[in-house]
Design a protein around this motif. Structure first.
Motif, PDB file in Angstrom:
ATOM      1  N   ASP A  21      11.181  19.501   5.009  1.00 20.21           N
ATOM      2  CA  ASP A  21      11.420  20.547   4.016  1.00 20.21           C
ATOM      3  C   ASP A  21      11.679  19.918   2.650  1.00 20.21           C
ATOM      4  OD1 ASP A  21      14.044  19.552   4.176  1.00 20.21           O
ATOM      5  OD2 ASP A  21      14.708  21.167   5.494  1.00 20.21           O
ATOM      6  N   LEU A  22      12.028  20.763   1.679  1.00 24.75           N
ATOM      7  CA  LEU A  22      12.218  20.275   0.309  1.00 24.75           C
ATOM      8  C   LEU A  22      13.375  19.293   0.215  1.00 24.75           C
ATOM      9  CD1 LEU A  22      11.366  20.408  -2.638  1.00 24.75           C
ATOM     10  CD2 LEU A  22      12.855  22.406  -2.910  1.00 24.75           C
ATOM     11  N   LYS A  23      14.448  19.528   0.961  1.00 23.76           N
ATOM     12  CA  LYS A  23      15.578  18.600   0.933  1.00 23.76           C
ATOM     13  C   LYS A  23      15.157  17.218   1.423  1.00 23.76           C
ATOM     14  CE  LYS A  23      18.321  21.333   3.295  1.00 23.76           C
ATOM     15  NZ  LYS A  23      19.519  21.875   3.995  1.00 23.76           N
ATOM     16  N   ASP A  24      14.314  17.186   2.447  1.00 17.03           N
ATOM     17  CA  ASP A  24      13.812  15.891   2.924  1.00 17.03           C
ATOM     18  C   ASP A  24      12.962  15.212   1.854  1.00 17.03           C
ATOM     19  OD1 ASP A  24      14.997  15.917   5.454  1.00 17.03           O
ATOM     20  OD2 ASP A  24      13.322  16.996   6.354  1.00 17.03           O
TER      21      ASP A  24
ATOM     22  N   MET B 142       0.856  -1.185   0.000  1.00 19.37           N
ATOM     23  CA  MET B 142       0.000   0.000   0.000  1.00 19.37           C
ATOM     24  C   MET B 142       0.895   1.239   0.000  1.00 19.37           C
ATOM     25  SD  MET B 142      -0.962  -0.735   3.898  1.00 19.37           S
ATOM     26  CE  MET B 142      -0.983  -2.439   3.336  1.00 19.37           C
ATOM     27  N   PRO B 143       0.376   2.413  -0.316  1.00 21.73           N
ATOM     28  CA  PRO B 143       1.205   3.621  -0.293  1.00 21.73           C
ATOM     29  C   PRO B 143       1.892   3.817   1.061  1.00 21.73           C
ATOM     30  CG  PRO B 143      -0.864   4.080  -1.395  1.00 21.73           C
ATOM     31  CD  PRO B 143      -0.982   2.692  -0.842  1.00 21.73           C
ATOM     32  N   LEU B 144       3.180   4.122   0.983  1.00 22.48           N
ATOM     33  CA  LEU B 144       4.014   4.355   2.160  1.00 22.48           C
ATOM     34  C   LEU B 144       4.253   5.861   2.263  1.00 22.48           C
ATOM     35  CD1 LEU B 144       5.686   2.965   4.405  1.00 22.48           C
ATOM     36  CD2 LEU B 144       7.571   2.796   2.762  1.00 22.48           C
ATOM     37  N   VAL B 145       3.855   6.444   3.387  1.00 21.06           N
ATOM     38  CA  VAL B 145       3.860   7.898   3.543  1.00 21.06           C
ATOM     39  C   VAL B 145       4.800   8.301   4.676  1.00 21.06           C
ATOM     40  CG1 VAL B 145       2.445   9.928   4.048  1.00 21.06           C
ATOM     41  CG2 VAL B 145       1.499   8.057   2.679  1.00 21.06           C
ATOM     42  N   ALA B 146       5.647   9.290   4.422  1.00 22.16           N
ATOM     43  CA  ALA B 146       6.559   9.817   5.438  1.00 22.16           C
ATOM     44  C   ALA B 146       5.941  11.042   6.099  1.00 22.16           C
ATOM     45  CB  ALA B 146       7.901  10.184   4.814  1.00 22.16           C
ATOM     46  N   ASP B 147       6.011  11.081   7.417  1.00 24.91           N
ATOM     47  CA  ASP B 147       5.538  12.258   8.155  1.00 24.91           C
ATOM     48  C   ASP B 147       6.693  12.866   8.943  1.00 24.91           C
ATOM     49  OD1 ASP B 147       4.369  14.174   9.754  1.00 24.91           O
ATOM     50  OD2 ASP B 147       3.075  12.813  10.849  1.00 24.91           O
TER      51      ASP B 147
ATOM     52  N   LEU C  60       3.886  24.985  -0.035  1.00 22.85           N
ATOM     53  CA  LEU C  60       3.483  25.065  -1.443  1.00 22.85           C
ATOM     54  C   LEU C  60       4.621  24.615  -2.353  1.00 22.85           C
ATOM     55  CD1 LEU C  60       1.465  25.944  -3.663  1.00 22.85           C
ATOM     56  CD2 LEU C  60       2.532  28.214  -3.543  1.00 22.85           C
ATOM     57  N   LEU C  61       5.833  25.036  -2.039  1.00 22.84           N
ATOM     58  CA  LEU C  61       6.994  24.614  -2.835  1.00 22.84           C
ATOM     59  C   LEU C  61       7.143  23.098  -2.801  1.00 22.84           C
ATOM     60  CD1 LEU C  61       9.597  25.212  -4.441  1.00 22.84           C
ATOM     61  CD2 LEU C  61      10.750  25.545  -2.236  1.00 22.84           C
ATOM     62  N   ILE C  62       7.068  22.510  -1.622  1.00 25.08           N
ATOM     63  CA  ILE C  62       7.175  21.058  -1.483  1.00 25.08           C
ATOM     64  C   ILE C  62       6.069  20.374  -2.275  1.00 25.08           C
ATOM     65  CG2 ILE C  62       7.058  19.128   0.144  1.00 25.08           C
ATOM     66  CD1 ILE C  62       8.206  21.025   2.274  1.00 25.08           C
TER      67      ILE C  62
ATOM     68  N   ASN D 135       3.557  13.710   4.334  1.00 23.35           N
ATOM     69  CA  ASN D 135       2.579  14.464   5.102  1.00 23.35           C
ATOM     70  C   ASN D 135       3.139  15.856   5.379  1.00 23.35           C
ATOM     71  OD1 ASN D 135       0.730  15.513   6.925  1.00 23.35           O
ATOM     72  ND2 ASN D 135       0.610  13.666   8.161  1.00 23.35           N
ATOM     73  N   LEU D 136       2.499  16.860   4.793  1.00 22.15           N
ATOM     74  CA  LEU D 136       2.879  18.251   5.040  1.00 22.15           C
ATOM     75  C   LEU D 136       2.169  18.745   6.302  1.00 22.15           C
ATOM     76  CD1 LEU D 136       2.449  19.706   1.441  1.00 22.15           C
ATOM     77  CD2 LEU D 136       4.529  18.799   2.485  1.00 22.15           C
ATOM     78  N   LYS D 137       2.917  19.276   7.241  1.00 21.69           N
ATOM     79  CA  LYS D 137       2.350  19.954   8.399  1.00 21.69           C
ATOM     80  C   LYS D 137       3.030  21.313   8.492  1.00 21.69           C
ATOM     81  CE  LYS D 137       1.250  15.757  11.010  1.00 21.69           C
ATOM     82  NZ  LYS D 137       1.661  14.871  12.115  1.00 21.69           N
TER      83      LYS D 137
END
Length: 362
Positions: free
Chosen positions: A255-258, A245-250, A283-285, A270-272
């Protein structure tokens, strides 16, 4: 031009327990800018992701230290803001970014999503969260959500200190309730799982058959985040081929480098806004993630309607909204975030589109 900074409390109707602890109430900071008859507001607060931590006292001290420079800014000229923001921690930067965007949008008499070039007509179901508890406690929490709204997207917290047997029992109980609900209502219901870094890679692999059997649609941050970038990648890389299943990083993505580092090993992030430092970086990410064919979640901590309303500006770019914290507050001091059944939409008013209940205006 007047700037102010004040604390305010937020109290949960139902405390939330995750793998790292339980939260029942928090204090937050509201940063305000009043200029030319317009008041812009931004919210921030402390956070602890297990490997990075920011306390409210430290954030408040940062912002108090930045106030003299903020008072010299022309809020119409966004080009002079970046050097100031770069010196602040992500949660302090979030407050400044949001207050300036809120003021700017009201100054131009446009909602932020429109200034970002997004379509604000979308309405997307948010997930609602089931924290760790006994099986009976989690069942009761789900029933409580269903008395409040349709709750067609459920996020179940796992990674219990009581071990995998307890995680499996919770998963089976919730999956059974969702199946019954589908049969009763005829509506599709979606189950997500967030372990908040509470599993080892081996435990995450062991849970795969259970997750598939429960029709889980995504697995979020199964293994703990690390300050070492390569060590942080190892868990996702080792698990990816075993995850159906989709694997999501939180917690691993700030940031963008991550995002660029994680992109080959995850299906989404996951954007917080407290992690990204506000909407501008988020928005950039989001735009880069779109180019990389990564899906996006936008999430929350113990956030009020103000911070969740800011996050909702990005809804047109988001597959999995996870903005339910304001729905679990007994003392939310803000209003203005549209909710239809369980579907959120970007606020239509200018700026962030969120009003203070104390002031009666946005």
């Amino acid at each position: 031009m007047g700037w102010s900074l004040c604390r305010f409390p937020l109290t949960k109707a139902v405390p939330l327990a995750i793998s790292r602890g339980t939260t029942s109430a928090v204090e937050r900071l509201e940063l305000c800018l009043s200029h030319d008859g317009i008041t812009g507001r931004g919210e921030t607060g402390g956070l602890d992701t297990g490997h990075r931590s920011y306390g409210l006292d430290g954030i408040e001290a940062e912002l108090q230290g930045a106030l003299p420079a903020l008072k010299r800014l022309d809020p119409v000229d966004r080009s002079v803001v970046d050097p100031l923001l770069s010196s602040l921690s992500p949660p302090a930067r979030c407050a400044v970014d949001l207050v300036l965007l809120d003021w700017w949008g009201q100054y131009l008499q446009q909602p932020i999503w429109r200034l970002f070039g997004l379509d604000g007509r979308c309405a997307v179901a948010t997930s609602v969260t089931l924290g760790l508890a006994s099986v009976e406690g989690v069942q009761q929490r789900l029933h409580r959500w269903w008395t409040q709204l349709p709750a067609t997207r459920i996020k179940l917290k796992l990674g219990s200190p009581d071990g995998l047997d307890h995680d499996k029992a919770l998963l089976r109980a919730v999956a059974s309730m969702l199946q019954t609900r589908r049969e009763q209502t005829g509506e599709a219901h979606e189950l997500q799982v967030d372990a908040n870094g509470g599993w080892t890679v081996q435990q995450a692999r062991e849970m795969q058959a259970e997750l598939v059997a429960a029709d889980v649609v995504l697995l979020e941050q199964p293994v703990a985040a690390s300050l070492d970038p390569q060590e942080d990648l190892q868990g996702f890389a080792a698990l990816r081929e075993h995850c159906s299943m989709p694997l999501v990083a939180d917690e691993s993505c700030w940031d963008l480098k991550d995002l660029l580092r994680l992109a080959p090993h995850v299906d989404g992030v996951n954007l917080k806004l407290l992690k990204t430092g506000g909407l501008t970086e988020a928005l950039l990410i989001a735009r880069v993630a779109e180019r990389l064919n990564l899906d996006l979640m936008v999430g929350c901590y113990s956030d009020s309607t103000l911070l969740n309303g800011a996050a909702c500006q990005l809804l047109p770019l988001i597959r999995w909204p996870d903005l339910d914290s304001h729905l679990n507050l007994v003392d939310d001091p803000y209003l203005g975030l549209p909710l239809d059944q369980d579907k959120l939409s970007p606020p239509i008013s200018a700026g962030l589109g969120i009003s203070s209940t104390a002031m009666g205006s946005g």
